[in-house]
Design an enzyme around this catalytic site. Structure first.
Site, mmCIF file in Angstrom:
data_model
loop_
_atom_site.group_PDB
_atom_site.id
_atom_site.type_symbol
_atom_site.label_atom_id
_atom_site.label_comp_id
_atom_site.label_asym_id
_atom_site.label_seq_id
_atom_site.Cartn_x
_atom_site.Cartn_y
_atom_site.Cartn_z
ATOM 1 N N LYS A 1 14.029 32.789 -35.319
ATOM 2 C CA LYS A 1 12.623 32.480 -35.622
ATOM 3 C C LYS A 1 12.203 31.155 -34.971
ATOM 4 O O LYS A 1 11.155 31.073 -34.339
ATOM 5 C CB LYS A 1 12.476 32.423 -37.149
ATOM 6 C CG LYS A 1 11.129 32.002 -37.659
ATOM 7 C CD LYS A 1 10.974 32.393 -39.103
ATOM 8 C CE LYS A 1 11.445 31.352 -40.093
ATOM 9 N NZ LYS A 1 10.620 30.144 -40.166
ATOM 10 N N SER A 2 13.027 30.130 -35.100
ATOM 11 C CA SER A 2 12.661 28.825 -34.536
ATOM 12 C C SER A 2 12.493 28.917 -33.024
ATOM 13 O O SER A 2 11.534 28.396 -32.449
ATOM 14 C CB SER A 2 13.750 27.792 -34.833
ATOM 15 O OG SER A 2 13.819 27.548 -36.206
ATOM 16 N N GLY B 1 5.149 27.337 -41.567
ATOM 17 C CA GLY B 1 5.141 25.886 -41.343
ATOM 18 C C GLY B 1 5.347 25.549 -39.872
ATOM 19 O O GLY B 1 4.737 24.619 -39.342
ATOM 20 N N ARG C 1 1.870 22.524 -48.525
ATOM 21 C CA ARG C 1 2.960 21.834 -47.813
ATOM 22 C C ARG C 1 2.443 20.594 -47.078
ATOM 23 O O ARG C 1 1.313 20.586 -46.584
ATOM 24 C CB ARG C 1 3.666 22.828 -46.881
ATOM 25 C CG ARG C 1 4.285 23.958 -47.709
ATOM 26 C CD ARG C 1 5.019 24.946 -46.880
ATOM 27 N NE ARG C 1 6.177 24.328 -46.249
ATOM 28 C CZ ARG C 1 6.932 24.951 -45.351
ATOM 29 N NH1 ARG C 1 6.649 26.178 -44.995
ATOM 30 N NH2 ARG C 1 7.956 24.333 -44.827
ATOM 31 N N SER D 1 13.123 16.156 -39.183
ATOM 32 C CA SER D 1 12.461 17.454 -39.196
ATOM 33 C C SER D 1 12.180 17.911 -37.775
ATOM 34 O O SER D 1 11.516 17.220 -36.999
ATOM 35 C CB SER D 1 11.141 17.363 -39.975
ATOM 36 O OG SER D 1 10.256 18.382 -39.550
ATOM 37 N N ASP E 1 18.069 25.570 -44.298
ATOM 38 C CA ASP E 1 17.590 26.918 -44.644
ATOM 39 C C ASP E 1 18.673 27.779 -45.306
ATOM 40 O O ASP E 1 18.379 28.846 -45.845
ATOM 41 C CB ASP E 1 17.050 27.619 -43.388
ATOM 42 C CG ASP E 1 15.774 26.958 -42.881
ATOM 43 O OD1 ASP E 1 15.099 26.272 -43.671
ATOM 44 O OD2 ASP E 1 15.458 27.117 -41.681
ATOM 45 N N LYS F 1 9.396 23.336 -49.166
ATOM 46 C CA LYS F 1 9.528 24.504 -48.283
ATOM 47 C C LYS F 1 8.549 25.596 -48.759
ATOM 48 O O LYS F 1 7.617 25.309 -49.487
ATOM 49 C CB LYS F 1 10.977 24.991 -48.275
ATOM 50 C CG LYS F 1 11.940 24.006 -47.619
ATOM 51 C CD LYS F 1 11.686 23.904 -46.135
ATOM 52 C CE LYS F 1 12.584 22.911 -45.457
ATOM 53 N NZ LYS F 1 12.218 22.656 -44.065
ATOM 54 N N ARG G 1 13.396 33.360 -48.174
ATOM 55 C CA ARG G 1 14.825 33.024 -48.260
ATOM 56 C C ARG G 1 15.343 33.140 -49.699
ATOM 57 O O ARG G 1 16.523 33.392 -49.917
ATOM 58 C CB ARG G 1 15.094 31.643 -47.679
ATOM 59 C CG ARG G 1 14.764 31.578 -46.190
ATOM 60 C CD ARG G 1 15.499 30.506 -45.437
ATOM 61 N NE ARG G 1 14.820 30.229 -44.186
ATOM 62 C CZ ARG G 1 14.950 30.940 -43.059
ATOM 63 N NH1 ARG G 1 15.760 31.983 -43.013
ATOM 64 N NH2 ARG G 1 14.275 30.630 -41.972
HETATM 65 C C1 S3P Z 1 12.178 24.715 -38.463
HETATM 66 C C2 S3P Z 1 12.583 23.531 -38.985
HETATM 67 C C3 S3P Z 1 12.951 23.345 -40.392
HETATM 68 C C4 S3P Z 1 13.261 24.688 -41.066
HETATM 69 C C5 S3P Z 1 12.238 25.736 -40.759
HETATM 70 C C6 S3P Z 1 12.119 25.952 -39.253
HETATM 71 C C7 S3P Z 1 11.788 24.755 -37.037
HETATM 72 O O1 S3P Z 1 11.856 22.762 -41.054
HETATM 73 O O2 S3P Z 1 13.376 24.526 -42.455
HETATM 74 O O3 S3P Z 1 12.609 26.966 -41.360
HETATM 75 O O4 S3P Z 1 11.639 25.853 -36.467
HETATM 76 O O5 S3P Z 1 11.632 23.681 -36.445
HETATM 77 P P1 S3P Z 1 11.623 21.157 -41.033
HETATM 78 O O6 S3P Z 1 11.543 20.744 -39.633
HETATM 79 O O7 S3P Z 1 10.316 20.945 -41.718
HETATM 80 O O8 S3P Z 1 12.783 20.585 -41.785
#
Ligand code: S3P
Length: 440
Positions: free
Chosen positions: A23-24, A97, A125, A169, A325, A352, A398
């Site tokens: 996903k990221s 997010g 958030r 983050s 996560d 989250k 999750r």
């Molecule tokens: C993510 C970063 C994390 C993670 C989220 C995806 C990303 O959040 O918890 O599921 O894709 O950069 P944070 O950067 O807010 O910790």
């Protein structure tokens, strides 16, 4: 209407699992491809609700996006090429997010105004964490109560900054580095612990200049502003955070044996595997290779009894962003392992998709589990006997998936309310679960 899913335990897991794309990485590659000068083709793209949300936002910005199964073709518009149909474009980031925070870095540099909003959970958030650095770059963003979505982003010319973040983050880091592409100079981001580094690895694939390093207790990532990104052929690996549910359950359910194919093993994402191994899990890596700077491989997991050393295990400090996560499913693991597992320094879990310390504690208690809650984590002694019960997910993907795994460990029937929220990151989850067990 979202389904309530019923899971009968105890059960074990077996088979070969192909986990959908990370996903990221999917969010980032789609956004950067939309800015490249030419057509990119991306295989293994995550077709989860969150990543489709990013694609919808890109369409709203005038980008031509074609999705054919997991193959994504994006006709990049160039760094200055977003052309929304309206003077003031309205974008919906849904539950995501990553979409709102990372895309905001790009929107801040455009020559039009964008309003970006999300669902009820996203509206709760924190957004000040991206508004602050973008404002220092010269960006202008208005937010509800100064810190929540919807965000109104007035596109401007941006200047480079050197920014020190209080939070480790990757979403904030990616927002600042993406905005830095438009700033005429070097934009530097410092963070107190290493967060996932997909952005730093991916920007050079598109031709951007990135430097990384350390400075005292800070990790540094810097990007140089540029005029053009090159289109790419990119293959997204399977999502280790999605695989984590199956890995965790297979590792501790005796009789289990699973193979996970082609999953991302980036060291900033895979500390969860080391934690399981420290608990005695039988996990081996095979066919490991590097692609676009990302480590990828297969995992073989066999079930056995797990336990910590007699003094227990405390997870705190630098490891937390790496496993952030996976902490909900680790809590489930902790109920089944010998000894005590404590998680600290994880206050970020409270902001989250749900307050994940609360939802984990409530979920475990609904199954008869014992857990001590802290402001920044929890402590769980095991092994405990879990009994089937009804788990409320608070719409958090999750939580739904972590407690589905708890359902395999509990005696009797466990009900997962609003189970379809799993589609946010892993629409295929219940089908794969049914195929890998004797049936849910
Ligand atoms: C993510 C970063 C994390 C993670 C989220 C995806 C990303 O959040 O918890 O599921 O894709 O950069 P944070 O950067 O807010 O910790």
């Amino acid at each position: 209407m979202s389904r309530t899913i019923k899971i009968s335990g105890p059960d074990s897991l077996s088979g070969t699992l192909n986990i959908p794309g990370d996903k990221s990485i999917s969010h980032r590659v789609a956004m950067l491809a939309s800015l490249a000068s030419g057509r990119s083709e991306i295989g293994g793209f995550a077709t989860s609700a969150d990543c489709l949300t990013t694609l919808e936002c890109l369409r709203g910005l005038g980008v031509d996006v074609e999705l054919d199964g997991p193959v994504l073709r994006i006709h990049g518009k160039g760094l200055r090429g977003y052309r929304p149909a309206e003077e003031r474009v309205s974008l919906d980031a849904g539950n995501s997010g990553s979409t709102i925070r990372i895309l905001s870095g790009l929107l801040a540099a455009q020559n039009f105004t964008s309003v970006i909003d999300g669902d009820e959970s996203l509206r709760l958030r924190p957004m000040a964490r991206i508004i602050e650095p973008l404002a220092l770059m010269g960006g202008r963003i208005e937010a509800r109560e100064g810190r929540y979505a919807p965000l109104t982003i007035y596109g401007r010319d941006l200047a480079p900054i050197s920014y020190e973040s209080r939070v480790a983050s990757a979403q904030i880091k990616s927002c600042v580095l993406f905005a830095g592409l438009y700033a005429g100079g070097r934009t530097t981001f410092r963070e107190p612990a290493p967060s996932r580094n997909h952005t730093e690895l991916m920007l050079p694939v598109f031709g951007a200049e990135v430097e990384t390093g350390e400075d005292g207790r800070f990790r540094i990532a810097a990007v140089k502003g540029c005029d053009q990104l090159n289109p790419v052929y990119y293959r997204v690996p399977g999502d280790i955070s999605s695989a984590a549910f199956f890995i965790a359950a297979a590792a501790l359910l005796p009789g289990s044996e699973i193979v996970i194919k082609n999953v991302g093993l980036n060291p900033t994402r895979s500390a969860f595997l080391e934690v399981l191994k420290d608990l005695g899990a039988d996990i081996s890596r095979e066919n490991v290779f590097e692609n676009h700077g990302e480590l990828v491989g297969d995992l073989l997991v066999r079930g056995r009894r797990l336990g910590t050393a007699p003094e227990g295990m405390v997870l705190s400090g630098e490891i937390i962003p790496n496993i952030i996560d996976e902490i909900p499913v680790l809590a489930v693991v902790a109920t089944q392992t010998e000894g005590r597992l404590e998680v600290r320094d994880a206050k970020e879990l409270r902001v989250k998709e749900s307050d994940r310390i609360r939802t984990v504690v409530d979920g475990l208690r609904a199954l008869g589990g014992r857990v001590e809650e802290f402001e920044d984590g929890f402590s769980i002694g095991g092994p405990q006997r879990l009994k089937g019960g009804r788990v409320e997910t608070a719409g958090d993907h999750r939580i739904a998936m972590a407690f589905s795994m708890a359902g395999l460990m509990a005696e009797g029937t466990t009900e997962i309310a609003d189970a379809d929220c799993a589609r946010v990151s892993f629409p295929e989850f219940y089908d794969l679960l049914a195929a890998a067990t004797s049936g849910i």
